[in-house]
Motif scaffolding. Structure first.
Motif, PDB file in Angstrom:
ATOM      1  N   THR A  27      -3.774  13.527   8.495  1.00  0.00           N
ATOM      2  CA  THR A  27      -2.750  14.338   9.148  1.00  0.00           C
ATOM      3  C   THR A  27      -1.552  14.552   8.230  1.00  0.00           C
ATOM      4  O   THR A  27      -0.680  15.344   8.530  1.00  0.00           O
ATOM      5  N   GLY A  28      -1.514  13.827   7.125  1.00  0.00           N
ATOM      6  CA  GLY A  28      -0.422  13.946   6.175  1.00  0.00           C
ATOM      7  C   GLY A  28      -0.496  12.842   5.149  1.00  0.00           C
ATOM      8  O   GLY A  28      -1.336  11.944   5.227  1.00  0.00           O
ATOM      9  N   ARG A  29       0.381  12.925   4.169  1.00  0.00           N
ATOM     10  CA  ARG A  29       0.386  11.949   3.084  1.00  0.00           C
ATOM     11  C   ARG A  29       1.777  11.336   2.979  1.00  0.00           C
ATOM     12  O   ARG A  29       2.780  12.026   3.089  1.00  0.00           O
ATOM     13  N   VAL A  30       1.800  10.019   2.747  1.00  0.00           N
ATOM     14  CA  VAL A  30       3.064   9.301   2.619  1.00  0.00           C
ATOM     15  C   VAL A  30       2.882   8.191   1.585  1.00  0.00           C
ATOM     16  O   VAL A  30       1.775   7.699   1.376  1.00  0.00           O
ATOM     17  N   LYS A  31       3.962   7.812   0.930  1.00  0.00           N
ATOM     18  CA  LYS A  31       3.932   6.681   0.000  1.00  0.00           C
ATOM     19  C   LYS A  31       3.782   5.382   0.775  1.00  0.00           C
ATOM     20  O   LYS A  31       4.291   5.248   1.877  1.00  0.00           O
ATOM     21  N   ALA A  32       3.083   4.444   0.180  1.00  0.00           N
ATOM     22  CA  ALA A  32       2.947   3.114   0.779  1.00  0.00           C
ATOM     23  C   ALA A  32       3.293   2.086  -0.292  1.00  0.00           C
ATOM     24  O   ALA A  32       3.002   2.284  -1.468  1.00  0.00           O
ATOM     25  N   ARG A  33       3.926   0.993   0.136  1.00  0.00           N
ATOM     26  CA  ARG A  33       4.366  -0.046  -0.806  1.00  0.00           C
ATOM     27  C   ARG A  33       4.034  -1.425  -0.267  1.00  0.00           C
ATOM     28  O   ARG A  33       4.248  -1.710   0.906  1.00  0.00           O
ATOM     29  N   ILE A  34       3.529  -2.273  -1.154  1.00  0.00           N
ATOM     30  CA  ILE A  34       3.400  -3.700  -0.869  1.00  0.00           C
ATOM     31  C   ILE A  34       4.355  -4.376  -1.839  1.00  0.00           C
ATOM     32  O   ILE A  34       4.203  -4.265  -3.051  1.00  0.00           O
ATOM     33  N   TRP A  35       5.361  -5.067  -1.316  1.00  0.00           N
ATOM     34  CA  TRP A  35       6.471  -5.529  -2.149  1.00  0.00           C
ATOM     35  C   TRP A  35       6.253  -6.864  -2.835  1.00  0.00           C
ATOM     36  O   TRP A  35       6.591  -7.028  -3.992  1.00  0.00           O
ATOM     37  N   THR A  36       5.797  -7.877  -2.167  1.00  0.00           N
ATOM     38  CA  THR A  36       5.852  -9.228  -2.704  1.00  0.00           C
ATOM     39  C   THR A  36       4.632  -9.554  -3.547  1.00  0.00           C
ATOM     40  O   THR A  36       3.507  -9.406  -3.109  1.00  0.00           O
ATOM     41  N   VAL A  37       4.858 -10.033  -4.768  1.00  0.00           N
ATOM     42  CA  VAL A  37       3.766 -10.327  -5.693  1.00  0.00           C
ATOM     43  C   VAL A  37       2.931 -11.503  -5.206  1.00  0.00           C
ATOM     44  O   VAL A  37       1.707 -11.478  -5.276  1.00  0.00           O
ATOM     45  N   GLU A  38       3.568 -12.555  -4.708  1.00  0.00           N
ATOM     46  CA  GLU A  38       2.826 -13.748  -4.296  1.00  0.00           C
ATOM     47  C   GLU A  38       2.134 -13.569  -2.954  1.00  0.00           C
ATOM     48  O   GLU A  38       1.484 -14.471  -2.469  1.00  0.00           O
ATOM     49  N   SER A  39       2.262 -12.447  -2.376  1.00  0.00           N
ATOM     50  CA  SER A  39       1.740 -12.224  -1.039  1.00  0.00           C
ATOM     51  C   SER A  39       0.216 -12.272  -1.004  1.00  0.00           C
ATOM     52  O   SER A  39      -0.462 -11.800  -1.897  1.00  0.00           O
ATOM     53  N   GLU A  40      -0.305 -12.857   0.057  1.00  0.00           N
ATOM     54  CA  GLU A  40      -1.761 -12.840   0.215  1.00  0.00           C
ATOM     55  C   GLU A  40      -2.241 -11.441   0.567  1.00  0.00           C
ATOM     56  O   GLU A  40      -3.418 -11.137   0.459  1.00  0.00           O
ATOM     57  N   PHE A  41      -1.314 -10.552   0.947  1.00  0.00           N
ATOM     58  CA  PHE A  41      -1.686  -9.159   1.200  1.00  0.00           C
ATOM     59  C   PHE A  41      -2.204  -8.517  -0.077  1.00  0.00           C
ATOM     60  O   PHE A  41      -3.069  -7.653  -0.053  1.00  0.00           O
TER      61      PHE A  41
END
Length: 143
Positions: A27-41
């Motif tokens: 339906t559209g495009r948006v930027k996505a960010r994962i911030w924390t380096v140590e994150s298990e994400f």
């Protein structure tokens, strides 16, 4: 606004403190960010490649980086029912918003019609009173 999003990851860029990618849900495009380096994400992002469908949880944010999704848990979509469910949800929301808009317009039209009818009735009463006054004068107690 927080939610669950399903879409295609594109233009992935791994930086020192974050991963940035374009997220397109159809339906559209948006930027996505994962911030924390140590994150298990981030561990779940190790195998994700451009062009793959992913399921992410996050919140829509605005700020110095513009509008983007702050990503929390993310996984590769291996069950394609997630994608089908996402598109069916989009269709449902679209139809529901259209229905709400129609109801608002119908309500507004009813109010305008009632106002017009009330105005028309008032004008008829005024015209009848004026006609009676002109025809019979004060002999019938209208003047």
């Amino acid at each position: 606004m927080k939610g669950r999003f399903v879409g295609v990851m594109q233009n992935r860029r791994d930086l020192d403190s974050e991963i940035i990618f374009d997220f397109d849900d159809g339906t559209g495009r948006v930027k996505a960010r994962i911030w924390t380096v140590e994150s298990e994400f981030l561990r779940s992002m190790d195998t994700a490649k451009d062009g793959e469908y992913i399921v992410l949880n996050g919140g829509i944010r605005g700020g110095t980086h513009g509008v983007h999704i702050r990503v929390y848990p993310v996984r590769i979509a291996t069950n394609y029912n997630d994608i089908t469910h996402h598109f069916l949800s989009c269709i449902y929301v679209h139809l529901d918003l259209r229905k709400q808009a129609r109801l608002r317009h119908a309500d507004r039209d009813r109010r305008e019609a009632a106002s017009l009818l009330q105005s028309t009735v008032f004008q008829c009463i005024v015209a009848a009173t004026l006609c009676l006054t002109l025809c019979f004068g004060s002999s019938i107690g209208l003047g």
